[in-house]
Design a protein around this motif. Structure first.
Motif, PDB file in Angstrom:
ATOM      1  N   GLN A  29      17.568   6.860  52.381  1.00 17.20           N
ATOM      2  CA  GLN A  29      16.470   6.471  53.269  1.00 17.20           C
ATOM      3  C   GLN A  29      15.559   7.660  53.573  1.00 17.20           C
ATOM      4  OE1 GLN A  29      17.766   4.850  56.978  1.00 17.20           O
ATOM      5  NE2 GLN A  29      17.376   2.753  56.318  1.00 17.20           N
ATOM      6  N   SER A  30      16.183   8.796  53.842  1.00 18.94           N
ATOM      7  CA  SER A  30      15.376   9.971  54.182  1.00 18.94           C
ATOM      8  C   SER A  30      14.581  10.437  52.955  1.00 18.94           C
ATOM      9  CB  SER A  30      16.279  11.041  54.787  1.00 18.94           C
ATOM     10  OG  SER A  30      16.082  12.281  54.231  1.00 18.94           O
ATOM     11  N   ILE A  31      15.191  10.365  51.760  1.00 20.32           N
ATOM     12  CA  ILE A  31      14.461  10.725  50.532  1.00 20.32           C
ATOM     13  C   ILE A  31      13.274   9.765  50.355  1.00 20.32           C
ATOM     14  CG2 ILE A  31      14.584  10.818  47.993  1.00 20.32           C
ATOM     15  CD1 ILE A  31      17.577  11.554  48.317  1.00 20.32           C
ATOM     16  N   ALA A  32      13.533   8.464  50.565  1.00 24.42           N
ATOM     17  CA  ALA A  32      12.491   7.454  50.355  1.00 24.42           C
ATOM     18  C   ALA A  32      11.303   7.691  51.296  1.00 24.42           C
ATOM     19  CB  ALA A  32      13.068   6.056  50.564  1.00 24.42           C
ATOM     20  N   ALA A  33      11.587   8.056  52.549  1.00 19.31           N
ATOM     21  CA  ALA A  33      10.505   8.295  53.509  1.00 19.31           C
ATOM     22  C   ALA A  33       9.631   9.454  53.038  1.00 19.31           C
ATOM     23  CB  ALA A  33      11.096   8.594  54.884  1.00 19.31           C
ATOM     24  N   ASP A  34      10.293  10.495  52.533  1.00 19.18           N
ATOM     25  CA  ASP A  34       9.565  11.674  52.075  1.00 19.18           C
ATOM     26  C   ASP A  34       8.790  11.389  50.790  1.00 19.18           C
ATOM     27  OD1 ASP A  34       8.903  14.213  52.712  1.00 19.18           O
ATOM     28  OD2 ASP A  34      10.746  15.142  51.969  1.00 19.18           O
ATOM     29  N   VAL A  35       9.455  10.671  49.859  1.00 23.19           N
ATOM     30  CA  VAL A  35       8.820  10.337  48.580  1.00 23.19           C
ATOM     31  C   VAL A  35       7.577   9.475  48.829  1.00 23.19           C
ATOM     32  CG1 VAL A  35       9.136   8.930  46.488  1.00 23.19           C
ATOM     33  CG2 VAL A  35      10.860  10.620  47.126  1.00 23.19           C
ATOM     34  N   SER A  36       7.672   8.588  49.799  1.00 16.57           N
ATOM     35  CA  SER A  36       6.564   7.716  50.136  1.00 16.57           C
ATOM     36  C   SER A  36       5.326   8.546  50.519  1.00 16.57           C
ATOM     37  CB  SER A  36       7.009   6.810  51.286  1.00 16.57           C
ATOM     38  OG  SER A  36       5.954   6.019  51.685  1.00 16.57           O
ATOM     39  N   LYS A  37       5.535   9.590  51.320  1.00 13.29           N
ATOM     40  CA  LYS A  37       4.432  10.483  51.723  1.00 13.29           C
ATOM     41  C   LYS A  37       3.821  11.166  50.490  1.00 13.29           C
ATOM     42  CE  LYS A  37       6.224  12.389  55.848  1.00 13.29           C
ATOM     43  NZ  LYS A  37       6.822  13.616  56.367  1.00 13.29           N
ATOM     44  N   VAL A  38       4.712  11.662  49.631  1.00 11.07           N
ATOM     45  CA  VAL A  38       4.267  12.411  48.450  1.00 11.07           C
ATOM     46  C   VAL A  38       3.398  11.526  47.565  1.00 11.07           C
ATOM     47  CG1 VAL A  38       5.122  13.425  46.284  1.00 11.07           C
ATOM     48  CG2 VAL A  38       6.251  13.976  48.459  1.00 11.07           C
ATOM     49  N   VAL A  39       3.882  10.299  47.307  1.00 11.78           N
ATOM     50  CA  VAL A  39       3.176   9.410  46.383  1.00 11.78           C
ATOM     51  C   VAL A  39       1.859   8.939  47.010  1.00 11.78           C
ATOM     52  CG1 VAL A  39       3.342   7.219  45.124  1.00 11.78           C
ATOM     53  CG2 VAL A  39       5.321   8.731  45.256  1.00 11.78           C
TER      54      VAL A  39
END
Ligand code: UDP
Length: 237
Positions: A29-39
Motif C-alpha cells: 500500500q505504501s509503495i502504491a501511494a508513492d508510485v501513484s505520485k511518481v506516475v
C-alpha cells in the motif's frame, strides 16, 4: 524532474516488510501511494521484483537441490510477487502490466521489450517478473539489464537500509554511509549492495544507481525528484 524513465528494483525482502515470509500488504500500500505520485508527475516507471521473501536458489541448492532447478523455483517466486504487486498498484488506481521472462501467458504478458516501452509511454507501470529467465542470475542483474534495454535514466535500488555503508550498519555502530561512490569502488571493495554483474552492467551502460530505504514512506517520489535520499553510485564520486 531529473529522471524521465526509472527502473525500480524491489527485493522480495523489502516486500516482506516486518513479516517473516510472503508480502506485507501495508508495504504494498505504501509503495502504491508513492508510485501513484511518481506516475501522476509524468515519470515513467518500470519495476523489477525479487523473490527472496519466498524462495532463493542458493538456499535451495545449499539444501541439496540442483542449483539450476532451484533458481527456476526462485524465478517463479518473483512472478508471484509481480502479480501481487500489480494487484496492489491497480487497487490504488495505477494502470499496471506484468511481463514475465518465463512465458506464462494465462497470467501475464511475455517480456517484449518494445511493448514494455510502449506501456511506459502510455504511463502504465510495467512490472518485470521471472528475473532474466535464466538460472545463475539475480534480480539485481535483471534490473540492470532491463534498465539498459528500456533506456532507463537510473536504477533505484530500494532496500531495508538508507544507503551504502562502509560496513554493516546493523552490526557496527560506527558504520559510515556514503553519499556518492563509483562503480569501480563498489567492485574493487566488493561492497555488497548489488552483485558484481549488475554493477558492471550499469557501469558499462553508464546508468547511475540510487540506493535508499523503501520503508521510509515517500522515498521513491523524493528520489525521482532528485532529492538526496540515500547513496548514489556512478562514474564519479
Ligand atoms: N533468479 C534466477 N535468475 C534470474 C533472477 C532470479 O535464477 O535472472 C532466481 C535465483 O534463484 C534467486 C531467486 O530467483 O535467488 C530470487 O531472486 P533474488 O534472490 O534476486 O531476489 P531478491 O534478493 O531481490 O528478493
Amino acid at each position: 524532474m531529473p529522471y524521465a524513465r526509472v527502473l525500480l528494483k524491489l527485493s522480495g525482502e523489502a516486500l516482506m516488510g516486518k513479516k517473516p515470509y510472503g508480502i506485507d500488504p501495508a508495504i504494498v500500500q505504501s509503495i502504491a501511494a508513492d508510485v501513484s505520485k511518481v506516475v501522476s508527475n509524468g515519470t515513467q516507471l518500470a519495476i523489477v521484483v525479487g523473490g527472496g521473501n519466498i524462495f532463493r536458489g542458493l538456499k535451495g541448492s545449499a539444501a541439496g537441490m540442483d542449483r539450476a532447478t532451484a533458481d527456476y523455483v526462485g524465478m517463479l517466486a518473483t512472478i508471484m510477487n509481480a502479480i501481487t504487486l500489480q494487484d496492489g498498484l491497480e487497487r490504488a488506481g495505477i494502470a499496471t502490466r506484468v511481463q514475465t521472462a518465463i512465458e506464462m501467458k494465462e497470467v501475464a504478458e511475455p517480456y517484449i521489450r518494445r511493448r514494455a516501452i510502449r506501456h511506459l509511454e502510455k504511463k502504465r507501470v510495467v512490472v518485470f517478473g521471472g528475473g532474466c529467465g535464466t538460472p545463475f542470475f539475480t534480480t539485481d542483474t535483471t534490473a540492470a539489464l532491463r534498465a539498459a534495454e528500456i533506456n532507463a535514466d537510473v536504477v533505484f535500488k530500494a532496500t531495508k537500509v538508507d544507503g551504502v555503508y562502509d560496513k554493516d550498519p546493523e552490526r557496527f555502530s560506527d558504520a559510515v554511509r556514503y553519499e556518492n561512490l563509483t562503480y569501480q569502488e563498489v567492485l574493487r571493495r566488493e561492497i555488497a549492495v548489488m552483485d558484481s554483474t549488475a554493477i558492471a552492467l550499469c557501469k558499462d551502460n553508464n546508468i547511475p544507481i540510487v540506493v535508499f530505504n523503501l520503508f521510509e514512506p515517500g522515498n521513491i517520489s523524493k528520489a525521482v525528484a532528485g532529492e538526496s535520499v540515500g547513496s548514489r553510485i556512478g562514474n564519479s564520486s
